[in-house]
Design a protein around this motif. Structure first.
Motif, mmCIF file in Angstrom:
data_model
loop_
_atom_site.group_PDB
_atom_site.id
_atom_site.type_symbol
_atom_site.label_atom_id
_atom_site.label_comp_id
_atom_site.label_asym_id
_atom_site.label_seq_id
_atom_site.Cartn_x
_atom_site.Cartn_y
_atom_site.Cartn_z
ATOM 1 N N CYS A 57 0.586 -1.358 0.201
ATOM 2 C CA CYS A 57 0.147 0.370 0.033
ATOM 3 C C CYS A 57 0.870 1.621 0.082
ATOM 4 N N LEU A 59 -0.735 4.699 0.349
ATOM 5 C CA LEU A 59 -1.854 5.539 0.876
ATOM 6 C C LEU A 59 -0.814 6.225 1.422
ATOM 7 N N CYS A 60 -0.380 5.926 2.285
ATOM 8 C CA CYS A 60 0.762 6.699 3.158
ATOM 9 C C CYS A 60 1.888 5.982 3.522
ATOM 10 N N GLY A 62 3.019 4.562 5.520
ATOM 11 C CA GLY A 62 3.184 3.276 6.680
ATOM 12 C C GLY A 62 3.329 1.914 5.785
ATOM 13 N N CYS A 64 2.535 -0.785 4.640
ATOM 14 C CA CYS A 64 1.778 -1.890 4.861
ATOM 15 C C CYS A 64 1.845 -3.050 3.336
ATOM 16 N N ILE A 91 -4.691 -3.674 8.684
ATOM 17 C CA ILE A 91 -5.483 -3.096 7.985
ATOM 18 C C ILE A 91 -5.682 -1.761 8.537
ATOM 19 N N CYS A 92 -5.605 -0.664 7.618
ATOM 20 C CA CYS A 92 -6.497 0.832 7.981
ATOM 21 C C CYS A 92 -8.047 1.200 7.045
ATOM 22 N N LEU A 94 -8.164 3.543 5.142
ATOM 23 C CA LEU A 94 -8.354 4.172 4.110
ATOM 24 C C LEU A 94 -7.207 3.063 2.920
ATOM 25 N N GLY A 95 -5.934 2.265 3.432
ATOM 26 C CA GLY A 95 -5.664 0.778 2.858
ATOM 27 C C GLY A 95 -6.888 -0.440 2.291
ATOM 28 N N VAL A 227 -0.978 1.347 10.543
ATOM 29 C CA VAL A 227 -1.516 -0.261 11.398
ATOM 30 C C VAL A 227 -0.332 -0.789 12.143
HETATM 31 S S1 SF4 Z 1 -2.456 0.366 4.621
HETATM 32 FE FE1 SF4 Z 1 -3.386 2.116 6.066
HETATM 33 S S2 SF4 Z 1 -1.800 2.703 7.035
HETATM 34 FE FE2 SF4 Z 1 -1.249 1.093 5.785
HETATM 35 S S3 SF4 Z 1 -0.146 2.361 4.575
HETATM 36 FE FE3 SF4 Z 1 -2.064 2.131 3.137
HETATM 37 S S4 SF4 Z 1 -3.410 3.812 4.489
HETATM 38 FE FE4 SF4 Z 1 -0.793 3.313 5.826
#
Ligand code: SF4
Lengths: 735, 237
Positions: A57, A59-60, A62, A64, A91-92, A94-95, A227
């Motif tokens: 991922c 998206l941030c 992080g 993951c 997972i969060c 957003l993910g 996460v």
């Molecule tokens: S799953 Fe959530 S915390 Fe992990 S990288 Fe993606 S956005 Fe970030």
């Protein structure tokens, strides 16, 4: 003989009786129930063979590992990879919602060239050849005129091969201006440079800590790798690790901590110094760790023993001196205590003084470079490309001072100070062409108006965004990148991990639109420009570059999805006892440890506005997808209205009540807001969430709430050039 | 004359005429009472019978549209040629999930080329296999998406026969007309051919009650791990 009304009545009754005795009503009732499940807007995933693709991922920060479930060619669900060192199956929100970004309506579907005014949203579709030629030609002209250093690039990250390719491009082209979006890691980097003498990020071995002292970090609100932090928090609960949260507002983290210490905003540094005072006074510190840096330590010791006694710190911070005494003792007497900072999600920088004060606590506890402590983490080691030949233009260009001033005499400790970018451009620093990669600076940088003014001064803006975000909307040409689920890319997890991990994002589905990998595009632009720029890019395409860079780890990255081999990812720097020098050659402590002076007249603006972060609102390059925005509480966003939190006492003083409208004014702007009363915020403060008020994206996100960056500004930390603002003076006027 | 007077006059005139009508209608009714009563019954019967016909005959015709399958598949013929019964083509995937209707990938093992002289086979090979298009089969047993049904649990674990729910479709030489419910989009086979919902064989219907009927017999009312009862979430996840 006459047929009258009663006959028809009886016909009707007979009809009704007949219908009732037929299956029609029962069957129709049943069918209508099923019909309600068949509405065309009810998404029904396709049926078919299920496969999983391991990816990462992006998206941030992080990092993951994700496993994406597919039915046929359609991705239907994103899950965390079990056993992944960052998120181990978690997972969060957003993910989880990434598919809405992949398939959603905000994608840029082909290269676009602006036809109307900037921001008007009028575009013309162009081919990739045209797009690349156009950009290369502009770049070539600038280089020809000897203005190569007027080209700048703002990237969401500076780790991984794609940012590295852009950075390499900038250097060989002849510009020092590769910038990354600001975050608390900028502050940590400078603090490490000052105290240890080299630029490195910080990693935190939080899982092994036995006492966590957080200066405003949203431990369970998206700080670091979100996460991982949620998991760490659960492990602390199980192990009975004490978590103390220092923060002016009762955030979720504060609410879940063992002890919440409300502190006057912006005085966290003073509290840290007060704690250090007690630890030194009581001789509770690891002498071997700090003493070898003798001179620096003695200066530091003398300063805090004379000026930061619990009594004086109580006056600055509002925290009782008894609390300071006992907290200091608890911290120092713990086996593996750790102190961390970076407000909320760590999306904003903090002053160098705050960082050094907090890091001093770690140093005094002797837990730098030790299990359960703070580590200095180098940039990922695996990107080692052959040197390129720089011609005269390049050599001259990269020697020029950066637009943001990082690395100059005045800001010598810094690597990137993108917070200074808008100000510099507005006061005349020339930028003729700007690349925007995986970031949304027009939305996410504080002081939106200044950023917009700066953008207006830049004649040509090239966006690589996959989405029609606020910056892409205001660019001149968009070269849309594949989204992360369509592309290969290395994803180094750098957000506060003490053991870095590099994961591999892999295409889960084939590109849905006429997009191109940003890595390929920059290589193509370089090739189009010819020697010497082209020579620095010997790869046929991005894929070749990535595989070559990963070397023998390529196989493992593909099979496992990640590598945590320190030889590959990043070396953790050994910080020897005594290596840590608090003063770090900073001659004047008074500029280091000082409260932020805020612009604006205290009479006109008697309150303070501070942004806060929520786990449910994505405020980086990626905005909230529809699923996630739906989870935002009514006390934060109601319809299109944003709610600000104030203490009931503040409300009373300003004649406001719960749910009433008010005009929130700051020296930077004003906005109509709704009032949410909250006992958990200090009187005199107004808290507003980050991540709302987008002007671009889809109907689910655009126009909802206010972008807090429009109301806040930056305050330059004189010691480092970092942005030290934690808020801004404000006023609330009943509407 | 003043206005209020006018109104008064008007009202009294109306009242008069209404009374007149009522009395005259009353007169007729009295004279022809029995005859009208007969009509009333006749109309009741007409309404009753007509609506029964609508409900039982016209409504089902209107409710379902008739569709033919893209290829007329011969189950009996194939069943003879394979060794493993239904599961030869309606396979369980490696992960245990049930694949349902086979796709081209499976069929083309044998039907890469036209094998016999059936025009349907020819159509299949030329129109679908050669063009790499999947056949848009109409599925008689397709259930709404909110129903979670595990073939593995029923066939592998409980050792149920395919016939129990799907009927002797394996013996058919031709695919029957697919009657699609215009409202729900599902096949008539779910509710059952009989519009009243009467069933004779276990495979005549595939509604929730039919699942429940068998479950109650087999497991009493205790087949849910969560609640120890026959609960919603077993099938509606
Ligand atoms: S799953 Fe959530 S915390 Fe992990 S990288 Fe993606 S956005 Fe970030």
């Amino acid at each position: 003989m006459k047929i009258d009304r009663r006959c028809f009545l009886s016909l009707g009754i007979g009809g009704a009786a007949g219908i009732a005795l037929s299956p029609l009503p029962w069957k129709l009732a049943d069918d209508s129930a099923i019909w309600t499940q068949m509405w065309p807007w009810t998404p029904v995933p396709a049926d078919g063979e299920v496969t999983y693709v391991k990816s990462a991922c992006t998206l941030c920060p992080g990092g993951c590992g994700i496993s994406v479930r597919k039915v046929g060619n359609r991705a239907v669900k994103i899950e965390g990879i079990e056993g992944h060192p960052v998120n181990d199956g978690g997972i969060c929100p957003l993910g989880l919602s990434g598919l809405q970004l992949l398939y959603g309506p905000t994608r840029v579907k082909s290269p676009l060239k602006r036809t109307g005014e900037r921001g008007e949203g009028k575009w013309e579709k162009i081919s990739w050849e045209e797009a690349i030629t156009e950009v290369s030609k502009k770049l070539g002209d600038l280089r020809g005129k000897g203005e190569s250093d007027s080209v700048a690039c703002i990237s969401g990250s500076d780790k991984g091969t794609v940012p590295a390719l852009f950075k390499r491009f900038m250097s060989v082209f002849g510009s020092p201006n590769f910038m990354r979006m600001p975050s608390i890691q900028d502050s940590y980097e400078i603090a490490n440079n000052v105290s240890m003498g080299f630029i490195a990020q910080s990693g935190f071995d939080l899982e092994k800590a036995d006492f966590v002292l957080s200066f405003g970090s949203g431990l369970i609100e998206g700080w670091g790798s979100p996460v991982r932090m949620i998991r760490a928090n659960s492990s602390w609960r199980k192990a009975g690790v004490k978590v103390v949260q220092v923060e002016p507002r009762l955030s979720n983290t504060a609410a879940k901590s063992d002890k919440w210490i409300p502190v006057n905003p912006g005085t966290e540094y003073a509290l840290a110094l007060g704690l250090a005072h007690v630890i030194i006074r009581e001789s509770l510190y690891r002498k071997d760790f700090v003493q070898a840096g003798a001179l620096g330590f003695i200066r530091f010791r003398d300063l805090i023993l004379s000026s930061y006694s619990p009594e004086s710190v109580e006056k600055i911070t509002g925290v009782k001196k008894e609390t300071i005494e006992s907290l200091a003792a608890d911290f120092a007497k713990s086996e593996r205590p750790i102190a961390i900072c970076g407000r909320g999600q760590g999306k904003a920088q903090s002053s160098l003084g705050e960082l050094l004060a907090v890091q001093a606590l770690n140093a005094l506890a002797g837990n730098i470079g030790r299990e359960g402590g703070v580590f200095a983490v180098n940039d990922p080691a695996y990107i080692a490309w052959p040197a390129y030949q720089a011609d005269e233009t390049a050599a001259a260009g990269i020697k020029k001072e950066r637009i943001d001033g990082a690395g100059s005499v005045k800001y010598g400790f810094a690597k990137s100070l993108t917070n200074r970018f808008a100000g510099a451009v507005n006061s005349g620093a020339p930028v003729s062409l700007l690349f925007v990669l995986e970031s949304n600076p027009l939305y996410s940088l504080p002081d939106t108006k200044a950023v917009k003014d700066a953008f207006k001064k830049i004649p040509f803006i090239v966006s690589f965004s996959s989405f029609m975000d606020d910056t892409a909307l205001n660019s001149d040409i968009i070269l849309p990148n594949h989204v992360y689920l369509e592309r290969y890319e290395d994803v180094p997890a750098t957000a506060g991990l003490s053991k870095p991990v590099v994961s591999l994002a892999r295409p889960v589905v084939s590109p849905q639109f006429n997009t191109k990998h940003a890595g390929d595009v920059i290589i193509l632009i370089a090739k189009e420009m010819g020697s010497p720029v082209a020579d620095a890019f010997p790869w046929d395409d991005y894929q070749a570059c990535l595989e070559g860079t990963a070397g023998d780890k390529w196989k493992i990255l593909n099979e496992e999805g990640f590598s945590s081999d320190p030889a590959f990812t990043a070396q953790v720097v050994n910080t020897f006892p005594g290596k840590f020098d608090i003063s770090g050659g900073i001659p004047d402590f008074t500029i280091l440890f000082a409260s932020v002076s805020h612009e604006g007249d205290p009479k006109a603006y008697p309150l303070f506005l501070m942004p806060y972060d929520s786990f449910r609102i994505a405020s980086g390059y990626i905005g909230d997808p529809p699923f996630v925005i739906k989870t935002v509480e009514d006390t934060v966003l109601k319809g299109k209205d944003i709610l600000v939190e104030i203490n009931p006492a503040t409300a009373k003083a300003n004649g406001l009540s719960a749910g009433s409208y008010a005009t929130l004014k700051t020296p930077k702007g004003s906005a109509r807001v709704k009032i949410n009363l909250f006992e958990g915020i200090m009187p005199g403060l107004v808290a507003m969430p980050r991540g709302l008020g987008h002007t671009a994206y889809d109907n689910y996100l655009a126009g909802k709430g206010i972008n807090v960056n429009e109301l806040i500004g930056t305050v330059e930390d004189p010691a480092s050039g970092l942005d030290a603002a934690w808020g801004i003076r404000a006023n609330l006027i009943k509407a | 004359m003043s206005k209020p007077d006018d109104k008064t006059t008007g009202i009294s005139a109306d009242t008069d005429s209404t009374e007149a009508e009522v009395s005259s209608a009353g007169g007729i009714a009295k004279g022809q009472g029995d005859e009208v009563g007969g009509f009333v019954i006749l109309f009741f019967i007409i309404g009753f019978v007509a609506s029964l016909i609508i409900g039982w005959v016209v409504f089902p015709k209107l409710l379902y549209s008739q569709k033919t399958q893209p290829i007329d598949f011969n189950h009996a013929l194939h069943l003879e040629a394979v060794s493993d019964g239904c599961e030869s083509c309606h396979i369980f995937r490696d992960d245990g999930t049930f694949a349902g209707v086979p796709g081209n990938a499976q069929c083309s093992d044998c039907h890469q080329e036209v094998q016999g002289d059936s025009p349907e086979e020819k159509k299949f090979v030329e129109e679908y296999v050669a063009k790499e298009r999947e056949v848009p089969w109409l599925i008689y047993s397709k259930q709404p998406d909110c129903v979670f049904f595990s073939h593995a649990a029923h066939v592998k674990k409980a050792k149920m026969e395919c016939v129990t729910c799907h009927g002797p479709i394996g013996e058919s030489t031709s695919l029957k007309v697919y009657e699609e419910n215009r409202l729900t989009g599902y096949s008539r086979d779910i509710w059952g051919k009989n519009i009243a919902g009467v069933k004779r064989e276990t495979w005549d219907r595939m509604k929730m009650d039919d699942c429940a009927e068998c479950h109650e017999k087999a497991a009493g009312k205790k087949s849910s791990v969560q609640t120890d009862k026959e609960a919603c979430f077993v099938c509606h996840k």
